[in-house]
Design an enzyme around this catalytic site. Structure first.
Site, PDB file in Angstrom:
ATOM      1  N   CYS A 266       0.788  -1.239   0.178  1.00 17.13           N
ATOM      2  CA  CYS A 266       0.095  -0.208  -0.164  1.00 17.13           C
ATOM      3  C   CYS A 266       0.928   1.327   0.031  1.00 17.13           C
ATOM      4  O   CYS A 266       0.801   1.911  -0.902  1.00 17.13           O
ATOM      5  CB  CYS A 266      -0.852  -0.195   1.350  1.00 17.13           C
ATOM      6  SG  CYS A 266      -2.123  -1.269   0.970  1.00 17.13           S
ATOM      7  N   LYS A 269       2.860   2.100  -3.178  1.00 14.52           N
ATOM      8  CA  LYS A 269       2.104   2.616  -4.425  1.00 14.52           C
ATOM      9  C   LYS A 269       1.265   3.616  -4.386  1.00 14.52           C
ATOM     10  O   LYS A 269       1.062   4.486  -5.176  1.00 14.52           O
ATOM     11  CB  LYS A 269       1.583   1.236  -5.017  1.00 14.52           C
ATOM     12  CG  LYS A 269       0.001   1.083  -4.375  1.00 14.52           C
ATOM     13  CD  LYS A 269      -0.528   0.034  -5.049  1.00 14.52           C
ATOM     14  CE  LYS A 269      -1.789  -0.474  -4.176  1.00 14.52           C
ATOM     15  NZ  LYS A 269      -2.620   0.464  -4.071  1.00 14.52           N
TER      16      LYS A 269
HETATM   17  N1  NAD Z   1      -3.422  -5.122   1.453  1.00 18.56           N
HETATM   18  C1  NAD Z   1      -3.778  -4.208   2.118  1.00 18.56           C
HETATM   19  O1  NAD Z   1      -3.477  -4.158   3.309  1.00 18.56           O
HETATM   20  C2  NAD Z   1      -4.862  -3.250   1.764  1.00 18.56           C
HETATM   21  C3  NAD Z   1      -5.424  -2.053   2.766  1.00 18.56           C
HETATM   22  C4  NAD Z   1      -6.367  -1.210   2.181  1.00 18.56           C
HETATM   23  C5  NAD Z   1      -6.655  -1.136   1.082  1.00 18.56           C
HETATM   24  N2  NAD Z   1      -6.194  -2.296  -0.267  1.00 18.56           N
HETATM   25  C6  NAD Z   1      -6.392  -1.912  -1.464  1.00 18.56           C
HETATM   26  O2  NAD Z   1      -7.237  -3.043  -1.690  1.00 18.56           O
HETATM   27  C7  NAD Z   1      -7.026  -3.290  -3.219  1.00 18.56           C
HETATM   28  C8  NAD Z   1      -6.720  -4.716  -3.164  1.00 18.56           C
HETATM   29  O3  NAD Z   1      -5.620  -5.205  -2.315  1.00 18.56           O
HETATM   30  P1  NAD Z   1      -5.100  -6.668  -2.087  1.00 18.56           P
HETATM   31  O4  NAD Z   1      -4.035  -6.598  -1.283  1.00 18.56           O
HETATM   32  O5  NAD Z   1      -6.278  -7.250  -1.330  1.00 18.56           O
HETATM   33  O6  NAD Z   1      -4.842  -7.161  -3.259  1.00 18.56           O
HETATM   34  P2  NAD Z   1      -4.461  -8.694  -3.772  1.00 18.56           P
HETATM   35  O7  NAD Z   1      -3.422  -8.805  -4.740  1.00 18.56           O
HETATM   36  O8  NAD Z   1      -4.203  -9.708  -2.503  1.00 18.56           O
HETATM   37  O9  NAD Z   1      -5.875  -9.093  -4.208  1.00 18.56           O
HETATM   38  C9  NAD Z   1      -6.446  -8.759  -5.429  1.00 18.56           C
HETATM   39  C10 NAD Z   1      -7.336 -10.244  -6.038  1.00 18.56           C
HETATM   40  O10 NAD Z   1      -8.035  -9.595  -7.288  1.00 18.56           O
HETATM   41  C11 NAD Z   1      -8.047 -10.821  -7.862  1.00 18.56           C
HETATM   42  N3  NAD Z   1      -8.280 -10.302  -9.162  1.00 18.56           N
HETATM   43  C12 NAD Z   1      -8.001  -9.192 -10.017  1.00 18.56           C
HETATM   44  N4  NAD Z   1      -8.581  -8.894 -11.280  1.00 18.56           N
HETATM   45  C13 NAD Z   1      -9.841  -9.805 -10.876  1.00 18.56           C
HETATM   46  C14 NAD Z   1     -11.079  -9.691 -11.795  1.00 18.56           C
HETATM   47  N5  NAD Z   1     -11.153  -9.011 -12.878  1.00 18.56           N
HETATM   48  N6  NAD Z   1     -11.944 -10.201 -11.131  1.00 18.56           N
HETATM   49  C15 NAD Z   1     -11.874 -11.013 -10.082  1.00 18.56           C
HETATM   50  N7  NAD Z   1     -10.766 -10.936  -9.181  1.00 18.56           N
HETATM   51  C16 NAD Z   1      -9.784 -10.311  -9.733  1.00 18.56           C
HETATM   52  C17 NAD Z   1      -6.904 -11.344  -7.956  1.00 18.56           C
HETATM   53  O11 NAD Z   1      -6.551 -12.594  -8.363  1.00 18.56           O
HETATM   54  C18 NAD Z   1      -6.141 -11.052  -6.610  1.00 18.56           C
HETATM   55  O12 NAD Z   1      -6.877 -12.287  -5.773  1.00 18.56           O
HETATM   56  C19 NAD Z   1      -5.961  -2.635  -3.832  1.00 18.56           C
HETATM   57  O13 NAD Z   1      -6.303  -1.369  -4.301  1.00 18.56           O
HETATM   58  C20 NAD Z   1      -5.190  -2.156  -2.484  1.00 18.56           C
HETATM   59  O14 NAD Z   1      -4.558  -0.748  -2.628  1.00 18.56           O
HETATM   60  C21 NAD Z   1      -5.041  -3.020   0.404  1.00 18.56           C
END
Ligand code: NAD
Length: 438
Positions: A266, A269
């Site tokens: 996070c 990026k």
């Molecule tokens: N990880 C954190 O701590 C955190 C905290 C707050 C916000 N976020 C935000 O949340 C979002 C997700 O982060 P994350 O860490 O969970 O990512 P991640 O990479 O762990 O998970 C994303 C998932 O989305 C899936 N995906 C991609 N394209 C897809 C589609 N078209 N249909 C269905 N599934 C699809 C991927 O296969 C993956 O499993 C990001 O924007 C991130 O910035 C993350």
């Protein structure tokens, strides 16, 4: 109530499991078929304390479903969360292709009114792009189904994600009409029984809030790292300075721990994306730029200290590394500072023996056998020339220094997170290096 959560990663899976636990029927969707198959078999793809229990219980109670096909559970759905990844593009901007793919699919499959909620971290204006993409698909279908947009950025911390989701300090929701607000309020009501607020605002403000929060936290980290580096030069102790400033209630003590730079999926990026958004709109975020630059430098701090100690000669040197994940209680190694240190050490000719309680599998996927993986923390320092503490997992806090004296070839500790008492460590005959501690 029935909802769909698209994306079953760190955020989507936690979101789905926590809503299911509150009694909502949740369909979790992901394009990764293996991940979905594992989830259907109770195998959790990530390490997150408490998540497995929640997923298994709600799956058994039939409140939580997993599928690769978003149209599977569409009948009667009121809310669709988009929680897919938004990785940095080449130019630092957030890459919206996954988010917009999902938007397109939503436009192709909805059968009744839905609220489409962006939970992924997305730049200002993305909700509008999602809205237009969905509408284009509906137009192609000659459909007059109505939908609304909401922005609901997620503030959970990996390692404490369940607790953060279930007892949030605040919930931010960007909306453009009252009806959407009512639906979101109903969904989140079980999570604000602690009286913490749901902050309703316009969509653009909600989108910026997420980036501003992460940039602020990153700023505190880079700030204290710079002060720590100055302490190193001037012979002061950052721990004293940290306490001295942190006890001022205007400043507070959280997020003022010096170390080897922030990493994770996070902060790096999101800071980059915020800088890019501002630049594209004719404004330079100078503080955020400095925060990012300072962090890049800080990721080299342990390597620089090692280079000085070993007089730039890493030939035949073996370094034991404790911790690989970007922070404790997660197996996430995205943008982890450990990776920068590993790369520099390998390039300089050193060998590495690493141990991490949860992140070794993820590291193996990325680095293969470029480094050696130890079975435990002592195996990682057996015969090494120095040890580097990279991630402050609990099990590293009270090491058996007697044993380490016997098994380490060089009694040198580089404490990248300042978790040890330098006096005690030196008393045992070790050479100790911390961050900003004389
Ligand atoms: N990880 C954190 O701590 C955190 C905290 C707050 C916000 N976020 C935000 O949340 C979002 C997700 O982060 P994350 O860490 O969970 O990512 P991640 O990479 O762990 O998970 C994303 C998932 O989305 C899936 N995906 C991609 N394209 C897809 C589609 N078209 N249909 C269905 N599934 C699809 C991927 O296969 C993956 O499993 C990001 O924007 C991130 O910035 C993350």
């Amino acid at each position: 109530m029935k909802i769909i959560v698209v994306g079953s990663g760190y955020v989507g899976l936690v979101t789905g499991a926590c809503f299911a636990e509150s009694g909502v029927n949740v369909v979790c969707v992901d394009v990764d078929a293996k991940k979905i198959q594992n989830l259907q078999n109770g195998v959790i793809p990530i390490y997150e304390p408490g998540l497995e229990e929640l997923v298994v219980r709600n799956y058994e109670k039939k409140r939580l479903f997993f599928t690769t096909d978003i149209s599977d559970g569409i009948e009667g759905v009121e809310v669709i969360f988009i929680a897919v990844g938004t990785p940095p593009g080449e130019d630092g901007s957030a890459d919206m292709k996954h988010v917009l793919n999902v938007a397109k699919q939503i436009g192709q499959i909805i059968t009744n009114h839905v609220v489409v909620v962006t939970k992924s971290t997305v730049p200002v204006g993305t909700s509008e792009k999602i809205r237009n993409t969905i509408q284009e698909e509906l137009n192609k279908r000659k459909s007059n189904i109505k939908f609304d947009m909401a922005s609901n950025p997620e503030f959970l911390k990996e390692g404490a994600a369940i607790e953060d989701f279930q007892k949030p300090e605040r919930i931010v929701i960007g909306i453009d009409n009252e009806k959407t607000g009512e639906i979101m309020k109903r969904l989140y009501m079980p999570f604000v029984l602690n009286n913490h607020p749901i902050l309703f605002m316009d969509i653009a403000s909600a989108e910026i809030t997420k980036y501003a929060a992460n940039a602020m936290l990153a700023t505190r980290i880079s700030f204290i790292n710079e002060i720590a580096n100055l302490c190193d030069i001037l012979g002061a102790d950052i721990n004293n300075v940290r306490k001295g400033i942190g006890s001022d209630s205007r400043i507070g003590s959280k997020f003022l721990y010096p170390g080897i730079g922030y990493g994770g999926s996070c902060f790096p990026k999101d800071v980059k994306a915020l800088i890019k958004t501002a630049h594209d709109n004719g404004y330079e975020l100078n503080v955020a730029k400095a925060v990012e630059q300072t962090n890049e430098n800080q990721k080299n701090i342990i390597f620089n200290k090692m280079s000085e100690f070993f007089e730039n000669n890493f030939k035949n040197k073996v370094i034991g590394m404790w911790g690989l994940s970007f922070k404790p209680k997660t197996d996430d190694i995205r943008e982890a500072s450990s990776l920068v240190l590993i790369e520099k050490l390998l390039l300089s000719g050193a060998k590495i023996k690493a141990y991490d309680p949860e992140a070794m599998q993820e590291t193996k996927k990325l680095l293969g056998n470029k480094i050696e993986y130890a079975v435990d923390l002592y195996d990682a320092v057996n015969g090494v020339d120095a040890m580097a503490l990279v991630t402050e997992w609990s099990e590293f806090h009270f090491p058996d220094l007697d044993l380490m004296s016997k098994i380490m070839k060089g009694k040198v500790i580089f404490d990248g997170r300042n978790i040890y008492d330098p006096v005690e460590i030196r008393k045992q005959g070790f050479v100790y290096f911390g961050i900003g501690r004389r």
